[in-house]
Design an enzyme around this catalytic site. Structure first.
Site, mmCIF file in Angstrom:
data_model
loop_
_atom_site.group_PDB
_atom_site.id
_atom_site.type_symbol
_atom_site.label_atom_id
_atom_site.label_comp_id
_atom_site.label_asym_id
_atom_site.label_seq_id
_atom_site.Cartn_x
_atom_site.Cartn_y
_atom_site.Cartn_z
ATOM 1 N N ASN A 147 0.817 -1.213 0.000
ATOM 2 C CA ASN A 147 0.000 0.000 0.000
ATOM 3 C C ASN A 147 0.859 1.275 0.000
ATOM 4 O OD1 ASN A 147 0.869 -0.053 2.621
ATOM 5 N ND2 ASN A 147 -1.129 -0.489 3.518
ATOM 6 N N ARG A 285 3.522 7.429 11.361
ATOM 7 C CA ARG A 285 2.979 6.958 12.635
ATOM 8 C C ARG A 285 2.825 8.156 13.560
ATOM 9 N NH1 ARG A 285 1.404 3.410 10.159
ATOM 10 N NH2 ARG A 285 1.833 1.186 10.328
ATOM 11 N N GLN A 314 -5.128 3.815 18.412
ATOM 12 C CA GLN A 314 -6.157 3.665 17.380
ATOM 13 C C GLN A 314 -7.124 2.564 17.793
ATOM 14 O OE1 GLN A 314 -3.843 5.260 13.429
ATOM 15 N NE2 GLN A 314 -4.255 3.122 13.537
ATOM 16 N N HIS A 333 -7.414 6.286 10.087
ATOM 17 C CA HIS A 333 -6.269 5.633 9.415
ATOM 18 C C HIS A 333 -6.766 4.864 8.175
ATOM 19 C CE1 HIS A 333 -2.256 3.310 10.203
ATOM 20 N NE2 HIS A 333 -2.363 3.736 8.959
HETATM 21 P P1 NDP Z 1 10.398 1.925 3.650
HETATM 22 O O1 NDP Z 1 11.030 0.928 4.550
HETATM 23 O O2 NDP Z 1 10.436 1.732 2.182
HETATM 24 O O3 NDP Z 1 11.040 3.351 3.914
HETATM 25 C C1 NDP Z 1 11.288 3.824 5.177
HETATM 26 C C2 NDP Z 1 12.462 4.741 5.058
HETATM 27 O O4 NDP Z 1 12.647 5.389 6.307
HETATM 28 C C3 NDP Z 1 13.751 4.014 4.732
HETATM 29 O O5 NDP Z 1 14.344 4.663 3.622
HETATM 30 C C4 NDP Z 1 14.559 4.213 6.011
HETATM 31 O O6 NDP Z 1 15.906 4.390 5.791
HETATM 32 C C5 NDP Z 1 14.034 5.530 6.488
HETATM 33 N N1 NDP Z 1 14.345 5.828 7.860
HETATM 34 C C6 NDP Z 1 14.314 5.023 8.921
HETATM 35 N N2 NDP Z 1 14.658 5.701 10.013
HETATM 36 C C7 NDP Z 1 14.910 6.962 9.628
HETATM 37 C C8 NDP Z 1 15.326 8.116 10.322
HETATM 38 N N3 NDP Z 1 15.557 8.090 11.633
HETATM 39 N N4 NDP Z 1 15.482 9.266 9.613
HETATM 40 C C9 NDP Z 1 15.268 9.277 8.292
HETATM 41 N N5 NDP Z 1 14.890 8.204 7.589
HETATM 42 C C10 NDP Z 1 14.706 7.057 8.262
HETATM 43 O O7 NDP Z 1 8.905 2.090 4.178
HETATM 44 P P2 NDP Z 1 7.638 2.693 3.435
HETATM 45 O O8 NDP Z 1 8.043 3.913 2.693
HETATM 46 O O9 NDP Z 1 6.900 1.635 2.717
HETATM 47 O O10 NDP Z 1 6.744 3.092 4.699
HETATM 48 C C11 NDP Z 1 7.217 4.069 5.627
HETATM 49 C C12 NDP Z 1 6.320 4.064 6.848
HETATM 50 O O11 NDP Z 1 5.045 4.539 6.472
HETATM 51 C C13 NDP Z 1 6.044 2.664 7.443
HETATM 52 O O12 NDP Z 1 7.061 2.273 8.343
HETATM 53 C C14 NDP Z 1 4.734 2.865 8.124
HETATM 54 O O13 NDP Z 1 4.950 3.300 9.460
HETATM 55 C C15 NDP Z 1 4.086 3.995 7.341
HETATM 56 N N6 NDP Z 1 2.947 3.493 6.577
HETATM 57 C C16 NDP Z 1 1.737 4.075 6.786
HETATM 58 C C17 NDP Z 1 0.627 3.599 6.145
HETATM 59 C C18 NDP Z 1 -0.701 4.234 6.333
HETATM 60 O O14 NDP Z 1 -1.699 3.619 6.019
HETATM 61 N N7 NDP Z 1 -0.781 5.471 6.796
HETATM 62 C C19 NDP Z 1 0.688 2.448 5.249
HETATM 63 C C20 NDP Z 1 2.044 2.004 4.980
HETATM 64 C C21 NDP Z 1 3.107 2.478 5.676
HETATM 65 P P3 NDP Z 1 16.869 3.254 5.342
HETATM 66 O O15 NDP Z 1 16.092 2.199 4.640
HETATM 67 O O16 NDP Z 1 17.715 4.055 4.414
HETATM 68 O O17 NDP Z 1 17.458 2.783 6.598
#
Ligand code: NDP
Length: 386
Positions: A147, A285, A314, A333
């Site tokens: 998603n 989140r 939630q 959400h």
């Molecule tokens: P990904 O794992 O593809 O991307 C997350 C990114 O966050 C990675 O590039 C990671 O870095 C980076 N990251 C982690 N910690 C940090 C930090 N401290 N500072 C900066 N960057 C950081 O996940 P998605 O993009 O698919 O999803 C992201 C988040 O969105 C999920 O974890 C979830 O909480 C939320 N989400 C919400 C949804 C909703 O319905 N509202 C649905 C789906 C997701 P690196 O990989 O480079 O370590």
């Protein structure tokens, strides 16, 4: 035989739909970057139907029961003595969605003696205490990418609706009014603004790609830098930290997972460094932002708008300040639970179960915790306290 406990959100208030607004959803077989969409052996549901609520059962019942497994589905998850708590005692597998999370706390994990697998039907497994899952040998898996684009679309929608003052203007029409000045006194163009994302993973990068045609100036921060070609293609400015980036931005979108590094990141201190009148969009989140600091920033005018769809806990209590603070564009959400997304994460959940029940490896890109350690996608994006 396994007992699978599935915690899903309630059915629509007037019952499970008998008909739908559209007849189909587009078939997506690959995601950007090439990862294939879920590939279960079969599915027993119609893509585009409501699967994430109790009656939808993620389309899993006949698959599990025909193989002799038990499926328990409930929405009752939080109160003491809830169906979830009772059934957890001897469940082998727990499935829940971030939209209606079954919180797997250390105490619950310790008490769930048979628990071996926790599946997030969607993305984001922070409702599972990962330290406790590691300590108890519970595998945690999620349907990576299912998603991500759904959320990216919601982010773009929210940015535009806040900057252009869409929601209050729509309300003027519904209320029978026509005061143009009331609508436009807070309405701007996005064009030319500086937009920054905290994290440029699947969602963050998809947001950047979707915003590039709006002729905005794009910024990002992440733990790892994107390839130079991507930075050049989209004209991205990289910043070493969130603190370095936000003072430049008119709009900030949060797309990082919740883990110890990001919890409480957007508090009074960081918000004070943002431009007066910046917009903050958080679909990642809720606890990445300090609930009361956001409320204060909107009331004082430091932020011009806050939007997104993530809350804590939630469902959000009826007196949660984000329901009533000014200039917000919050929804429940929902961003990752469109009917389109449900078809993918229900299929992905089935794919994970098929593999696990057959004793085969779960796709690496779906794994968060396995074998007593962060694994797969989890090892890349999460951190734990140990
Ligand atoms: P990904 O794992 O593809 O991307 C997350 C990114 O966050 C990675 O590039 C990671 O870095 C980076 N990251 C982690 N910690 C940090 C930090 N401290 N500072 C900066 N960057 C950081 O996940 P998605 O993009 O698919 O999803 C992201 C988040 O969105 C999920 O974890 C979830 O909480 C939320 N989400 C919400 C949804 C909703 O319905 N509202 C649905 C789906 C997701 P690196 O990989 O480079 O370590």
């Amino acid at each position: 035989m396994a007992k699978v406990l599935c915690v899903l959100y309630d059915d629509p208030t007037d019952g499970h739909p008998a008909a739908y607004a559209r007849d189909d959803v587009p078939v997506i077989d690959h995601y950007p970057g090439g990862q294939t969409a879920p590939t279960p052996a079969a599915v027993d549901f119609t893509p585009g139907h409501l699967l994430g609520s109790v009656s939808g059962e993620l389309g899993l019942r006949s698959f599990l029961e025909s193989a002799g497994h038990t499926l328990v589905v409930t929405s009752d998850k939080d109160a003491e003595g809830s169906v979830f708590e009772r059934e957890l005692a001897d469940a082998d597998v727990v499935i829940s969605q971030p939209f209606w999370p079954a919180y797997l706390t250390p105490e619950r994990i310790a008490g769930a003696k048979n628990l071996k697998l926790a599946i997030t039907a969607g993305i984001g497994s922070d409702h599972v205490d990962l330290d406790a899952a590691i300590a108890h040998g519970v595998t945690v898996a999620e349907v990576t990418y299912s998603n991500s684009i759904s959320v990216a679309e919601h982010v773009v929608m929210t940015i535009l609706s806040l900057v252009r003052n869409y929601l209050p203007s729509h309300q003027v029409v519904r209320d029978g009014g026509w005061n143009i000045a009331d609508c436009v006194a807070r309405s701007y163009d996005l064009e030319g603004m500086h937009v920054g994302t905290v994290a440029a993973g699947r969602i963050g990068l998809a947001v950047l790609r979707r915003l590039a045609p709006f002729d905005v100036k794009l910024h990002y921060t992440d733990r790892y830098r994107l390839p130079r070609e991507t930075e050049e293609e989209l004209g991205l400015t990289f910043h070493e930290s969130t603190g370095d980036m936000v003072p430049f931005c008119d709009v900030v979108t949060i797309n990082a997972p919740l883990h110890p590094e990001t919890e409480g990141l957007f508090g009074d201190e960081l918000i004070a460094t943002m431009k007066r009148g910046a917009y903050l969009i958080n679909t990642a989140r809720a606890r990445i932002a300090d609930r009361d600091a956001i409320d204060r920033a909107l009331r004082s005018g430091r932020l011009a708008g806050y939007g997104g769809d993530v809350w804590y806990p939630q469902p959000a209590p009826s007196d949660h300040p984000w329901r009533t603070m000014p200039h917000h564009g919050m929804t429940p959400h929902i961003s990752g639970s469109s009917l389109s997304a449900q078809a993918r994460y229900a299929a992905g959940t089935r794919e994970i179960l098929e593999a696990w029940l057959a004793g085969k490896p779960i796709r690496d890109e779906y794994l968060i915790v396995d074998g007593g350690a962060l694994a797969g996608a989890g090892a890349h994006s999460y951190s734990v306290n140990r």
